[in-house]
Design an enzyme around this catalytic site. Structure first.
Site, short mmCIF file in Angstrom:
data_model
loop_
_atom_site.label_atom_id
_atom_site.label_comp_id
_atom_site.label_asym_id
_atom_site.label_seq_id
_atom_site.Cartn_x
_atom_site.Cartn_y
_atom_site.Cartn_z
N PRO A 47 116.92 -70.46 -39.66
CA PRO A 47 117.77 -70.96 -40.75
C PRO A 47 118.53 -72.19 -40.28
O PRO A 47 118.39 -72.61 -39.13
CB PRO A 47 118.75 -69.81 -40.96
CG PRO A 47 118.97 -69.29 -39.55
CD PRO A 47 117.65 -69.47 -38.83
N ALA A 67 124.10 -69.93 -45.30
CA ALA A 67 122.77 -69.98 -44.67
C ALA A 67 121.76 -69.25 -45.52
O ALA A 67 122.12 -68.45 -46.39
CB ALA A 67 122.82 -69.35 -43.28
N ASN A 68 120.47 -69.53 -45.27
CA ASN A 68 119.38 -68.70 -45.82
C ASN A 68 119.11 -67.56 -44.85
O ASN A 68 119.38 -67.68 -43.65
CB ASN A 68 118.10 -69.54 -45.92
CG ASN A 68 118.12 -70.51 -47.08
OD1 ASN A 68 119.15 -71.07 -47.40
ND2 ASN A 68 116.96 -70.70 -47.68
N ARG A 69 118.51 -66.50 -45.33
CA ARG A 69 118.03 -65.43 -44.46
C ARG A 69 116.80 -65.93 -43.73
O ARG A 69 115.85 -66.40 -44.35
CB ARG A 69 117.61 -64.21 -45.27
CG ARG A 69 118.72 -63.52 -45.97
CD ARG A 69 118.18 -62.25 -46.65
NE ARG A 69 119.14 -61.73 -47.61
CZ ARG A 69 120.21 -61.00 -47.28
NH1 ARG A 69 120.44 -60.69 -46.01
NH2 ARG A 69 121.03 -60.57 -48.21
N SER A 70 116.78 -65.85 -42.42
CA SER A 70 115.59 -66.19 -41.64
C SER A 70 115.75 -65.69 -40.22
O SER A 70 116.77 -65.97 -39.57
CB SER A 70 115.37 -67.70 -41.61
OG SER A 70 114.32 -68.02 -40.72
#
Ligand code: CTP
Ligand code: CA
Length: 224
Positions: free
Chosen positions: A21, A33-36
């Site tokens: 992310p 943030a994005n989930r990653s």
């Protein structure tokens, strides 16, 4: 050892991979943030290195280790990730796997924002981040082969094909990341490979097997 086994079709080729992310600060202690997890991008970087490539992995914040046989650069924000990617150009191939945050906080605070008990927080003004894949796909020093991902929760093929065209990519690896698929954070993935000339639907595979197959496809397309 295993790293040295097998043919080396990408020997001497420089490959940029993004993974993980990005974190966009709200203040010194908070971010969006994005989930990653970085699992898919890191395993692709490792698979390309096993084919002989000189891999430059530009990684956002993840908890997994740096892959073996790869040069890893650690960044935090999308702006930093773009700068780190452009610093690696020219390159032969780019594979943009990162789950880049689409927006950052327009004016992040230098000091921790204190809550005012009982009062609603001030709304966060956001601004759009640079699109790293789109920048590389239209770059004066565009790599010969540019590969992106498309994380979708619906209309996977239509949305993936639109991204292929908009971003100037040669291949888009489109996957369904709906919560019920278990792809997010999990060890398996189900992807569709979208190119200008068609779509290839791959079966349910481990993220490592997706990485192996994608690295082989990239080597074949690069040679062809
Ligand atoms: N990407 C990027 N920089 C961004 C946003 C996305 O490089 N600021 C890349 C991702 O690494 C991926 C591809 O673009 O390879 C598609 O990302 P995705 O989030 O699926 O697409 P978006 O264009 O951001 O569209 P949306 O999130 O609205 O579906
Ligand atoms: Ca996005």
């Amino acid at each position: 050892g295993m790293v040295d086994a097998g043919p080396k079709p990408l020997q001497g080729r420089k490959v940029i991979v993004t993974s993980g992310p990005t974190h966009e600060p709200i203040d010194p202690v908070r971010y969006i943030a994005n989930r990653s997890s970085g699992k898919q991008g890191h395993s692709i970087a490792a698979a390309l290195a096993r084919l002989g490539a000189d891999v430059r992995l530009i990684s956002g914040p993840v908890t997994i280790p740096d892959p073996v046989g790869v040069t890893t650069v650690h960044v935090e924000t999308a702006t930093e990730m773009l700068g780190a990617v452009e610093a690696q150009l020219p390159a032969d191939i780019a594979v943009m796997v990162a789950a880049v945050a689409d927006w950052r906080v327009a004016a992040s605070a230098d000091q921790k924002i204190k809550k005012q008990p009982g009062e609603a927080p001030a709304p966060l003004a956001l601004t759009e981040n640079p699109d790293i894949l789109k920048t590389v796909g239209h770059h004066a020093q565009r790599p010969k082969l540019v590969v992106g991902f498309a994380a979708e929760t619906q209309n996977v093929e239509t949305n993936g094909r639109a991204k292929l065209e908009r971003k100037g990519a040669d291949l888009i690896v489109a996957n369904d990341v709906s919560p019920e698929t278990g792809v997010m954070g999990g060890d398996h993935n189900r992807v569709n490979i979208i190119a200008a000339d068609g779509i290839d639907v791959w079966p349910d595979l481990s993220k490592n097997d997706v990485a192996e197959r994608l690295a082989a496809l990239i080597a074949a397309r690069f040679a062809g």
